[in-house]
Design a protein around this motif. Sequence first.
Motif, PDB file in Angstrom:
ATOM      1  N   LEU A 135      12.251  16.554 -33.908  1.00  0.00           N
ATOM      2  CA  LEU A 135      11.153  16.413 -34.868  1.00  0.00           C
ATOM      3  C   LEU A 135      10.233  17.625 -34.924  1.00  0.00           C
ATOM      4  O   LEU A 135       9.356  17.693 -35.772  1.00  0.00           O
ATOM      5  N   ILE A 138      10.307  19.473 -38.284  1.00  0.00           N
ATOM      6  CA  ILE A 138      10.396  18.651 -39.484  1.00  0.00           C
ATOM      7  C   ILE A 138       9.038  18.571 -40.167  1.00  0.00           C
ATOM      8  O   ILE A 138       8.025  18.303 -39.533  1.00  0.00           O
ATOM      9  N   LYS A 139       9.037  18.781 -41.467  1.00  0.00           N
ATOM     10  CA  LYS A 139       7.800  18.650 -42.229  1.00  0.00           C
ATOM     11  C   LYS A 139       7.590  17.185 -42.580  1.00  0.00           C
ATOM     12  O   LYS A 139       8.488  16.521 -43.120  1.00  0.00           O
ATOM     13  N   ALA A 140       6.415  16.687 -42.258  1.00  0.00           N
ATOM     14  CA  ALA A 140       6.108  15.291 -42.550  1.00  0.00           C
ATOM     15  C   ALA A 140       6.282  14.998 -44.033  1.00  0.00           C
ATOM     16  O   ALA A 140       5.847  15.762 -44.888  1.00  0.00           O
ATOM     17  N   GLN A 144      14.211  15.730 -45.080  1.00  0.00           N
ATOM     18  CA  GLN A 144      14.761  15.777 -43.731  1.00  0.00           C
ATOM     19  C   GLN A 144      14.127  14.704 -42.854  1.00  0.00           C
ATOM     20  O   GLN A 144      14.804  14.060 -42.051  1.00  0.00           O
ATOM     21  N   ALA A 145      12.817  14.511 -43.018  1.00  0.00           N
ATOM     22  CA  ALA A 145      12.131  13.480 -42.247  1.00  0.00           C
ATOM     23  C   ALA A 145      12.677  12.102 -42.593  1.00  0.00           C
ATOM     24  O   ALA A 145      12.830  11.238 -41.717  1.00  0.00           O
ATOM     25  N   LYS A 149      14.348   9.316 -40.063  1.00  0.00           N
ATOM     26  CA  LYS A 149      13.913   7.913 -40.053  1.00  0.00           C
ATOM     27  C   LYS A 149      15.112   6.973 -40.152  1.00  0.00           C
ATOM     28  O   LYS A 149      15.204   5.982 -39.414  1.00  0.00           O
ATOM     29  N   ILE A 166       5.952  11.383 -39.260  1.00  0.00           N
ATOM     30  CA  ILE A 166       6.788  12.181 -40.157  1.00  0.00           C
ATOM     31  C   ILE A 166       6.832  11.619 -41.572  1.00  0.00           C
ATOM     32  O   ILE A 166       7.463  12.215 -42.450  1.00  0.00           O
ATOM     33  N   SER A 290       2.245  19.008 -36.603  1.00  0.00           N
ATOM     34  CA  SER A 290       3.204  18.610 -37.625  1.00  0.00           C
ATOM     35  C   SER A 290       2.605  18.605 -39.025  1.00  0.00           C
ATOM     36  O   SER A 290       3.338  18.646 -40.008  1.00  0.00           O
TER      37      SER A 290
END
Length: 380
Positions: A135, A138-140, A144-145, A149, A166, A290
């Motif tokens: 994580l 990973i951009k919230a 991709q987030a 999930k 995220i 994040s």
Amino acid sequence: MTDFNLPADGVFLGRIWSPEARGPSVVTIRDGSVFDITSKQAPTVRDICEMADPAGYVRNAEGTVVGELAEIAGNAGDRGRPHFLAPCDLQAVKACGVTFASSMVERVIEEKAAGDPKKALEIRTRVGDIIGGSLRNIKAGSPQAAQVKAALLIEGLWSQYLEVGIGPDAEVFTKAQVLSSVGPGAEVGLHPVSKWNNPEPEIVLAVSSKGTIVGASLGNDVNLRDVEGRSALLLGKAKDNNASCSIGPMIRLFDKTFTLDDVRQAELDLTVTGEDGYVLEGHSSMKEISRDPADLVAQTLGRHHQYPDGLVLFLGTLFAPTQDRNTPGEGFTHKIGDVVTIASPRLGSLTNTVRLSTQCPEWTFGLASFMRNLAARNLI
């Protein structure tokens, strides 16, 4: 108590308790001396933060010398002498949670362990294998987030903490009531029901009512891990207790020497020293956050929610202590008498001593007392 290790190049804004005025005064630091700059134009820190150029105003404001910084910093908790308070006054005290990947993992563990530190140790390895490092970049709210999930749902490890970590929406909560925060040198409080707790070293932004970020300070978002771990609905009990919020030592106002980009690059060090000789050291790097600080402010304040007196906003922490203190596998928890120091080179250092909330001085100087005090001094 030292002189807070304040860098010489900054413009600092804060508050002290003035025995003569029987209330707070707005102060700055010049050449190692504390200057009282309280005036009818700016009787509160809030008023200065609402100005077009807070740093310029503070740099040029007329004032009177109260005493040497080192001397007044040493008066912590003595109401008979000038001593520093939390640097905010009328601003709302808000906080963001789960803004760092590694602390996000710890929140998942707390939830799954339901406040049991032994069970937390068992879960930590399994969760870490799946999401520990995945994580970090990973951009919230990104596609991709969403994929991460979906994978975690299959594993049965999805959590409300990962949702705010995220997902598209940040966690923003009320950390403390207006005027209830304690300052440098004060005692910080743990609710007596808690058996598993920790400090949370954070950057705290000072934000105007228009959403302009005008400066930054340090903060300790004292956290009851067992209480929050039992249920996220107990967040208020875990976070907002007598003396459970510390901010300081002062607000460093943004100018040419210090900007939001410096906050984004800030490094924080934490030291906990126990009366038993125990020492815990930790570190938090804002480079690993994040969500961008500006995004966190925008999610807190805007057309959807106004704060007429501005706010101070805790940005979250990377630090989540897992080092055993006593029993193997039970991790870290505070002991009464612990001395907690949070330090960052551009913001100085914030030191507090841990007590039970029931042992800390009661919070009695609220908004009504503050307004009556300012009126008696002909400042409003």
